[in-house]
Design an enzyme around this catalytic site. Structure first.
Site, short mmCIF file in Angstrom:
data_model
loop_
_atom_site.label_atom_id
_atom_site.label_comp_id
_atom_site.label_asym_id
_atom_site.label_seq_id
_atom_site.Cartn_x
_atom_site.Cartn_y
_atom_site.Cartn_z
N CYS A 129 2.04 -16.06 -38.25
CA CYS A 129 2.20 -16.27 -36.80
C CYS A 129 1.79 -17.70 -36.48
O CYS A 129 0.61 -18.05 -36.59
CB CYS A 129 1.34 -15.28 -36.02
SG CYS A 129 1.49 -15.48 -34.23
N HIS A 163 2.73 -9.74 -33.33
CA HIS A 163 2.33 -10.56 -32.19
C HIS A 163 2.89 -9.95 -30.91
O HIS A 163 4.09 -9.68 -30.82
CB HIS A 163 2.83 -11.99 -32.35
CG HIS A 163 2.34 -12.92 -31.27
ND1 HIS A 163 1.17 -13.62 -31.37
CD2 HIS A 163 2.88 -13.24 -30.06
CE1 HIS A 163 0.99 -14.34 -30.28
NE2 HIS A 163 2.02 -14.13 -29.46
N CYS A 164 2.03 -9.75 -29.91
CA CYS A 164 2.46 -9.23 -28.61
C CYS A 164 2.63 -10.41 -27.66
O CYS A 164 1.66 -11.12 -27.37
CB CYS A 164 1.45 -8.24 -28.06
SG CYS A 164 1.87 -7.65 -26.40
N CYS A 220 0.38 -9.73 -24.36
CA CYS A 220 -1.06 -9.96 -24.55
C CYS A 220 -1.34 -11.35 -25.13
O CYS A 220 -2.48 -11.80 -25.13
CB CYS A 220 -1.65 -8.90 -25.47
SG CYS A 220 -1.57 -7.22 -24.82
N CYS A 265 2.34 -0.89 -23.75
CA CYS A 265 2.64 0.15 -22.77
C CYS A 265 2.33 -0.33 -21.36
O CYS A 265 1.16 -0.61 -21.04
CB CYS A 265 1.82 1.41 -23.08
SG CYS A 265 2.14 2.76 -21.92
N CYS A 305 -1.86 -3.17 -24.98
CA CYS A 305 -1.20 -2.91 -26.25
C CYS A 305 -1.78 -1.64 -26.87
O CYS A 305 -2.99 -1.47 -26.91
CB CYS A 305 -1.40 -4.10 -27.20
SG CYS A 305 0.03 -5.17 -27.31
#
Length: 337
Positions: A127, A140-141, A144, A155, A161
Site C-alpha cells: 500500500c 486499504h479502506c 477510513c 458498513c 470498517c
C-alpha cells in the site's frame, strides 16, 4: 484554496457519514417508546404479562445496544510496525530511482514477514498510501483512509470498517437485531390484530402498535438475509471481499485458502470459550496479521504458523519475524491502494 476546499469536503463527508447511524438510532429509540410506553404501560392490562414483556424486551434492547455500540466505536485494527517501512528502509527506498531496485528492496523486507497472499498479478501487495506491506487478508479502506486487518467491508450503518477487531461484534449486532425484531413482532401481533379489528379503542397506541409490527417485520426480513450470508462466510472462513474476489496465493487463486474446517473457522471469530461467544467482548483468535492455511504443507513450512508465539510483534526493530522461510526472489512488488 484547494487544500481548504478538500478539508471542507472531507469534514462534510464525515458529518454525512453519521446519517445512517442516526436513522437507526432514531428508529430504535422510537421503538423503545412505542413498546414500553404505548404498548406495555398504556395498553396491556395483565400485570404479569406486562412485567414479563418488559423484562425480556429490556434484555434484548441492552444486548442490541451493546453490540451496536461496539460495532460502531471499535477502531479498525491496522498493521503493526513490522509491516511498515522502517526509517532506514524508507530512506533507502525513496533515494533509489530505479523501479526494479525499489521492488527488490520491498522483496527483502517481505522475506521477514508471514505474507502468503498475492495481488491478482502474482505480486506481493504493498500500500503506497500507508507505506506498509499488506498482511494476508488486509485491504486499504478509502473511507477510513487506512489499511484494515482482515477487512470484510465498510458498513455505512455502523459508520465503521468491519474487520478483524470488530467482526464478532458485527455478527452479534445482526443476531441481536433479529432477536429484537422477532420478539417485538411476536408480542405485538395479538394487539396488532385487536387494533385492526377494532377490539381496542383508537388512539396514539394504535398508530404505534401498527407501525411496530410493520417495521419489525421489514427489518427482520432484511437482516435475515444479511445474517445468513455472513453465517455462510464464517463457515467458509471468507470475508465479503474474498467472496467476490478469491485470495491469490503463490499457486494461484483459492477461495478456500483459509478454510480450515467449520469448528476452527468459528473459533477464529468467536474464540474457544463458548460461554463468551454471545457476549460482545473480544475473543477472536490471533492478532489479524496471519491466519492458518487450508494447505497444511504450506503451513508446516512456515514456523510462524506452527507456533504463533515465535513471532514477536515488538516494535523495537528486532528481527524475530525473520523466521519465515525466504520468499521466491522472482516475486515482484505491485503498488496498490
Amino acid at each position: 484554496m484547494n487544500m481548504a476546499l478538500s478539508r471542507g469536503l472531507r469534514c462534510c463527508q464525515r458529518v454525512f457519514s453519521w446519517i445512517p447511524v442516526l436513522i437507526i438510532t432514531a428508529v430504535v429509540l422510537w421503538s423503545y417508546y412505542a413498546y414500553v410506553f404505548e404498548l406495555c404501560l398504556f395498553t396491556l392490562k395483565n400485570p404479569l404479562e406486562k412485567v414479563a414483556y418488559l423484562l425480556v424486551f429490556h434484555v434484548c434492547f441492552v444486548m442490541f445496544s451493546w453490540t451496536y455500540w461496539k460495532s460502531i466505536f471499535t477502531p479498525p485494527a491496522t498493521p503493526c510496525k513490522k509491516f511498515q517501512l522502517s526509517y532506514s528502509d524508507k530512506q533507502r527506498y525513496e533515494m533509489e530511482e530505479r523501479p526494479d531496485a525499489q521492488k527488490q528492496i520491498l522483496v527483502e523486507i517481505a522475506k521477514k514477514l508471514p505474507i502468503f497472499t498475492r495481488a491478482q498479478s502474482g505480486a506481493i501487495r504493498f500500500c503506497d498510501r500507508c507505506q506498509v506491506l499488506k498482511p494476508d487478508r488486509c485491504h486499504h479502506c478509502s473511507v477510513c483512509e487506512t489499511c484494515v486487518l482482515k477487512m470484510d467491508h465498510h458498513c455505512p450503518w455502523v459508520n465503521n470498517c468491519v474487520g478483524f477487531s470488530n467482526y464478532k461484534f458485527f455478527l452479534l449486532f445482526l443476531s441481536y437485531s433479529m432477536l429484537y425484531c422477532v420478539f417485538i413482532a411476536a408480542t405485538v401481533f395479538k394487539y396488532f390484530l385487536k387494533f385492526w379489528v377494532g377490539e381496542l379503542p383508537n388512539g396514539p397506541a394504535k398508530f404505534h402498535v401498527l407501525f411496530l409490527m410493520f417495521v419489525a417485520l421489514m427489518f427482520f426480513v432484511s437482516l435475515m438475509f444479511l445474517f445468513g450470508y455472513h453465517c455462510w462466510l464464517v463457515a467458509k472462513n471468507r470475508s465479503t471481499l474474498e467472496a467476490f474476489s478469491a485470495p491469490v496465493f503463490v499457486g494461484g487463486p483459492d477461495r478456500n485458502g483459509f478454510n480450515v474446517g467449520i469448528r476452527k473457522n468459528l473459533q477464529q471469530v468467536f474464540g474457544e470459550e463458548r460461554r463468551l461467544w454471545f457476549i460482545p467482548v473480544f475473543t477472536s483468535q490471533g492478532n489479524g496479521h496471519y491466519f492458518p492455511l487450508k494447505n497444511r504443507s504450506s503451513e508446516s513450512q512456515n514456523p510462524l504458523l506452527a507456533n504463533e508465539d515465535m513471532w514477536d510483534e515488538s516494535d523495537d526493530g528486532s528481527e524475530e519475524g525473520s523466521l519465515v522461510e525466504d520468499q521466491d526472489p522472482s516475486v515482484t512488488i505491485e503498488m496498490e491502494e
